[in-house]
Design an enzyme around this catalytic site. Structure first.
Site, PDB file in Angstrom:
ATOM      1  CE  LYS A  79       2.893  -4.113  -0.038  1.00 31.79           C
ATOM      2  NZ  LYS A  79       2.745  -3.095   1.072  1.00 31.79           N
ATOM      3  CB  THR A  80      -4.172  -5.287  -1.166  1.00 24.75           C
ATOM      4  OG1 THR A  80      -3.076  -5.834  -0.410  1.00 24.75           O
ATOM      5  CG2 THR A  80      -5.379  -6.117  -1.230  1.00 24.75           C
ATOM      6  CG  ASP A 124      -0.575  -9.431   0.240  1.00 28.22           C
ATOM      7  OD1 ASP A 124       0.284  -8.798  -0.060  1.00 28.22           O
ATOM      8  OD2 ASP A 124      -1.356  -9.351   1.231  1.00 28.22           O
ATOM      9  CB  THR A 173       6.429  -5.853   3.257  1.00 31.66           C
ATOM     10  OG1 THR A 173       6.824  -7.089   3.610  1.00 31.66           O
ATOM     11  CG2 THR A 173       4.993  -5.464   3.466  1.00 31.66           C
ATOM     12  NE  ARG A 232      -3.750  -2.313   6.403  1.00 31.93           N
ATOM     13  CZ  ARG A 232      -3.037  -3.095   5.622  1.00 31.93           C
ATOM     14  NH1 ARG A 232      -1.853  -3.105   6.262  1.00 31.93           N
ATOM     15  NH2 ARG A 232      -3.173  -3.618   4.420  1.00 31.93           N
TER      16      ARG A 232
HETATM   17  P1  ADP Z   1      -1.116  -2.878   1.551  1.00 31.87           P
HETATM   18  O1  ADP Z   1      -1.529  -3.990   0.478  1.00 31.87           O
HETATM   19  O2  ADP Z   1       0.050  -2.263   0.943  1.00 31.87           O
HETATM   20  O3  ADP Z   1      -0.594  -3.469   2.828  1.00 31.87           O
HETATM   21  P2  ADP Z   1      -3.770  -2.010   1.286  1.00 31.87           P
HETATM   22  O4  ADP Z   1      -4.023  -1.899  -0.133  1.00 31.87           O
HETATM   23  O5  ADP Z   1      -4.515  -3.136   1.754  1.00 31.87           O
HETATM   24  O6  ADP Z   1      -2.373  -1.787   1.769  1.00 31.87           O
HETATM   25  O7  ADP Z   1      -4.303  -0.494   2.131  1.00 31.87           O
HETATM   26  C1  ADP Z   1      -4.836  -0.294   3.066  1.00 31.87           C
HETATM   27  C2  ADP Z   1      -6.242   0.372   3.177  1.00 31.87           C
HETATM   28  O8  ADP Z   1      -5.458   1.743   3.100  1.00 31.87           O
HETATM   29  C3  ADP Z   1      -7.009   0.366   2.095  1.00 31.87           C
HETATM   30  O9  ADP Z   1      -8.064  -0.552   2.621  1.00 31.87           O
HETATM   31  C4  ADP Z   1      -7.368   1.549   1.511  1.00 31.87           C
HETATM   32  O10 ADP Z   1      -8.783   1.968   2.447  1.00 31.87           O
HETATM   33  C5  ADP Z   1      -6.327   2.307   2.049  1.00 31.87           C
HETATM   34  N1  ADP Z   1      -5.714   2.764   1.099  1.00 31.87           N
HETATM   35  C6  ADP Z   1      -4.413   2.410   0.429  1.00 31.87           C
HETATM   36  N2  ADP Z   1      -3.932   3.487  -0.286  1.00 31.87           N
HETATM   37  C7  ADP Z   1      -4.840   4.074  -0.890  1.00 31.87           C
HETATM   38  C8  ADP Z   1      -4.795   5.339  -1.594  1.00 31.87           C
HETATM   39  N3  ADP Z   1      -3.788   5.538  -2.520  1.00 31.87           N
HETATM   40  N4  ADP Z   1      -6.016   6.216  -1.829  1.00 31.87           N
HETATM   41  C9  ADP Z   1      -7.099   6.032  -0.745  1.00 31.87           C
HETATM   42  N5  ADP Z   1      -6.953   4.826   0.193  1.00 31.87           N
HETATM   43  C10 ADP Z   1      -5.790   4.153   0.341  1.00 31.87           C
END
Ligand code: ADP
Length: 353
Positions: A79-80, A124, A173, A232
């Protein structure tokens, strides 16, 4: 056995390179280093990527800010990443904050007044914003109007201020915890789902390249299988296995090295970690296999119920190791099998633990 294909982001003689341990970087640096920077670097999530591309193209063609966007899905799925990739694609600025930091309208106000035309404000954990901030953000999202109340009681008066049109990207989430009026203010809503093993293996190979580490194809697959459908988690496993390989195997991550590293970290063949197994064991040994309430399980494990619900249970539910019933959580026969406990032969025997 055929020679394993090697995915190698380093120079040919990289075995002699000084390997950088992840201790050189803090968690944030590590995360940022591996985070895709552009939409074309994102692996998987085809539906989300395709829709975002349409939104971006349309916003560019109209020279208007992107409509407000809500991203929902479990932690660690990107998401981030999507929220930070979008402003880069649009060529605009991005301000970042988080729901728990927004207790009162004054916490949000500087972000809104600093947001330039078409820029992105990423919030977030938006479900954790206080109700006062939520009320405050409605007119901002709808009309780019800030209502500020000055004074109190009889003397109170509201002044309005117009701000530049910008885009709010919210991530959550728990989309179920958002109030309907807030959810309705997001014209675009996208759900980010768990990844397939092949997609995670691709992420691992690319990231091994970025870290200048050599990983064999079989090893990437084994890590991907244990990554709980979550990039992650895949990145965290890679960090550990890379350290292990550096100390024990001259830096090269073969399948044998990967499996040894995972065993040492107590990650089992399904990707369950110590805490997941503790959850299952608590459900069996303390609650007779269930049904047990989330709060009670949380108290027994000394872990907040929110954390269990967001981070532990989704994966156990996906694997069918536990079940959510109206009366509480229950272990399933598959869950018992995973713990090495024979399932009861009849329902009457079901509460014999
Ligand atoms: P969320 O915000 O949903 O908790 P993040 O966007 O922070 O998740 O993702 C965590 C890590 O996973 C990121 O730093 C990135 O390296 C990796 N990641 C997430 N989605 C992808 C994707 N579609 N392709 C490649 N790497 C990804």
């Amino acid at each position: 056995m055929a020679r394993e294909k090697v995915f190698d982001g380093a120079d040919d003689d990289d075995e002699s390179l000084p390997f950088r341990s992840s201790f050189d970087m803090n968690d944030h640096d590590y995360d940022e280093k591996l985070r895709p920077q552009r939409l074309c670097d994102v692996v998987g999530q085809k539906k989300v990527v395709d829709r975002l591309q349409i939104m971006i193209d349309a916003a560019k063609m109209r020279s208007e800010p992107l409509g407000h966007l809500l991203l929902d899905g479990p932690p660690g799925l990107g998401k981030t990443t999507f929220a930070t990739v979008l402003p880069k694609e649009l060529g605009t600025d991005c301000l970042i904050t988080s729901g728990p930091l927004l207790a009162a309208p004054k916490d949000l106000l500087p972000h809104i007044t600093n947001a330039g035309r078409g820029s992105v404000l990423f919030i977030d954990e938006i479900h954790r914003m206080s109700p006062a901030v939520e009320e405050f953000i409605y007119p901002v999202m709808e009309d780019f109007r800030v209502d500020i109340t000055l004074g109190e009681g009889m003397n109170a008066r509201t002044i309005n201020m117009q701000v530049e049109p910008f885009t709010v990207i919210g991530a959550t989430t728990r989309s179920g915890m958002l109030t309907a009026p807030l959810r309705d203010r997001f014209v675009n809503r996208l759900h980010v789902d768990y990844y397939e093993v092949e997609e995670l293996a691709e992420i691992l190979r690319r990231n091994a390249g970025k870290l200048k580490t050599t990983i064999d194809e079989d090893a990437a697959n084994e890590l991907a299988i244990r990554a709980r459908g979550t990039p992650r988690v895949a990145n965290n496993l890679l960090s550990w296995v890379r350290d292990f390989a550096m100390v024990k195997a001259k830096g090269r991550i073969t399948v044998d090295v990967a499996l040894k590293a995972l065993t040492m970290q107590e990650v089992d063949h399904l990707g369950l970690e110590q805490l997941d197994r503790k959850y299952l064991e608590t459900l069996v040994r303390i609650f007779g296999g269930g049904p047990a309430g989330l709060q009670s399980i949380g108290h027994s494990l000394n872990i907040p119920a929110d954390t269990l619900e967001d981070e532990i249970e989704p994966f156990l539910l996906r694997l069918g190791l536990i079940q959510r019933t109206p009366r509480g959580r229950m272990i399933t026969p598959t869950g018992l099998e995973h713990l090495g406990i024979a399932p009861p032969e009849s329902p009457e025997q079901g509460r014999l633990f």
